[in-house]
Design an enzyme around this catalytic site. Sequence first.
Site, PDB file in Angstrom:
ATOM      1  N   GLU A 246       4.181  -3.610   0.683  1.00  0.00           N
ATOM      2  CA  GLU A 246       3.377  -2.753  -0.188  1.00  0.00           C
ATOM      3  C   GLU A 246       2.506  -3.615  -1.097  1.00  0.00           C
ATOM      4  OE1 GLU A 246       5.252   1.395  -0.699  1.00  0.00           O
ATOM      5  OE2 GLU A 246       6.198   0.108  -2.182  1.00  0.00           O
TER       6      GLU A 246
ATOM      7  N   GLY B 267      -0.845   3.803  -5.200  1.00  0.00           N
ATOM      8  CA  GLY B 267      -1.346   4.851  -6.092  1.00  0.00           C
ATOM      9  C   GLY B 267      -2.814   4.716  -6.449  1.00  0.00           C
TER      10      GLY B 267
ATOM     11  N   LYS C 160       9.598   8.605  -6.286  1.00  0.00           N
ATOM     12  CA  LYS C 160       9.512   7.950  -7.611  1.00  0.00           C
ATOM     13  C   LYS C 160      10.098   8.885  -8.679  1.00  0.00           C
ATOM     14  CE  LYS C 160       5.741   5.202  -5.839  1.00  0.00           C
ATOM     15  NZ  LYS C 160       4.513   4.450  -6.059  1.00  0.00           N
TER      16      LYS C 160
ATOM     17  N   GLU D  34       7.283  -1.568  -8.560  1.00  0.00           N
ATOM     18  CA  GLU D  34       7.358  -0.950  -9.886  1.00  0.00           C
ATOM     19  C   GLU D  34       8.614  -1.396 -10.623  1.00  0.00           C
ATOM     20  OE1 GLU D  34       6.698   3.056  -8.511  1.00  0.00           O
ATOM     21  OE2 GLU D  34       4.627   2.509  -8.054  1.00  0.00           O
TER      22      GLU D  34
ATOM     23  N   SER E 106      -0.924   3.941  -0.690  1.00  0.00           N
ATOM     24  CA  SER E 106      -1.985   4.929  -0.442  1.00  0.00           C
ATOM     25  C   SER E 106      -2.043   5.427   1.000  1.00  0.00           C
ATOM     26  CB  SER E 106      -3.353   4.375  -0.878  1.00  0.00           C
ATOM     27  OG  SER E 106      -3.359   4.135  -2.281  1.00  0.00           O
TER      28      SER E 106
ATOM     29  N   HIS F  87      11.295  -2.496  -5.171  1.00  0.00           N
ATOM     30  CA  HIS F  87       9.960  -1.888  -5.263  1.00  0.00           C
ATOM     31  C   HIS F  87       9.161  -2.602  -6.352  1.00  0.00           C
ATOM     32  CE1 HIS F  87       6.741   0.967  -5.920  1.00  0.00           C
ATOM     33  NE2 HIS F  87       7.026   1.463  -4.722  1.00  0.00           N
TER      34      HIS F  87
ATOM     35  N   ASN G  98       8.934   8.052  -0.903  1.00  0.00           N
ATOM     36  CA  ASN G  98       9.476   7.595  -2.184  1.00  0.00           C
ATOM     37  C   ASN G  98       8.914   8.514  -3.258  1.00  0.00           C
ATOM     38  OD1 ASN G  98      10.164   6.296  -4.529  1.00  0.00           O
ATOM     39  ND2 ASN G  98       8.934   4.458  -4.171  1.00  0.00           N
TER      40      ASN G  98
HETATM   41  P1  13P Z   1       1.452   5.642  -2.982  1.00  0.00           P
HETATM   42  O1  13P Z   1       1.649   6.156  -1.576  1.00  0.00           O
HETATM   43  O2  13P Z   1       1.385   6.708  -4.003  1.00  0.00           O
HETATM   44  O3  13P Z   1       0.313   4.662  -3.038  1.00  0.00           O
HETATM   45  O4  13P Z   1       2.769   4.802  -3.337  1.00  0.00           O
HETATM   46  C1  13P Z   1       3.238   3.868  -2.439  1.00  0.00           C
HETATM   47  C2  13P Z   1       4.584   3.424  -2.872  1.00  0.00           C
HETATM   48  O5  13P Z   1       4.738   2.760  -3.878  1.00  0.00           O
HETATM   49  C3  13P Z   1       5.732   3.842  -2.057  1.00  0.00           C
HETATM   50  O6  13P Z   1       6.872   3.143  -2.402  1.00  0.00           O
END
Ligand code: 13P
Length: 251
Positions: free
Chosen positions: A170, A176, A14, A102, A214, A100, A12
């Site tokens: 997740e 992150g 983003k 976010e 992560s 997601h 992803n």
């Molecule tokens: P990270 O791998 O940067 O922690 O992000 C995970 C994520 O949100 C994937 O959708």
Amino acid sequence: MARSRRPLIAGNWKMNGLTADALALAGSVAEGVKQAGWTDREVLICPPATLLVGIAEAVKGSGVLVGGQNCHAVVSGAHTGDISAEMLRDAGASHVIVGHSERRTDCGETDAVVRAKAEAAWRAGLMPVVCIGETLTEREAGRTLTVLETQLKGSVPAGATAARLVVAYEPVWAIGTGKTPTTAEVAAAHAHIRRVLSGLVPDANAVRLLYGGSVKGSNAGELLAVGDVDGALVGGASLKADEFLAIAKAA
Ligand code: 13P
């Protein structure tokens, strides 16, 4: 070792990527996947929508799949700035991430909204990757499994089957941050997710459950070895071809 659920390693990206660097990244991933010649796992990259067409073209023939990061629930119409599942499909996508954390946080997406987006994915012939996960506050309050159950029941549409559903767990606090749950915590969450899915999906045992938060080359091996973990949803580490390919290799 043969597995009944073919692992899916999804990147992803983003809101990252301008054309030149993004095409180079996708090209390196495609090259790595092509050379590896994997038939026992799937590799998916989900770039920003602006790059979908170019990247779908760039990875053609490599086996790398391309997906969107979000879609609107309806086919078309007066929804300025939104993109439908049909448009993603038209641009070359086979998958779409929905729900997601976010987007749940930034855009106020509720379980009902996520469910409608998953249904839109089906309508367009896309595989939805439905994301769920608890916040740190929820985990510390001992509510993780309850939260996952509520999100699953609210976000997975009726009529789901393993052939048209991927679920990604997740934990919000692991995204992150460089922090990950222990393998025992991941195992407990995934086992619970599969238990809840068994009441929602006829072939819950065959649904792929991804872990995200992560994931990197150095921890992918142990996370992907957890029984009910059938792949990874990777953020930051998917922006580096070597890291991402190392994760795919660990699957
Ligand atoms: P990270 O791998 O940067 O922690 O992000 C995970 C994520 O949100 C994937 O959708």
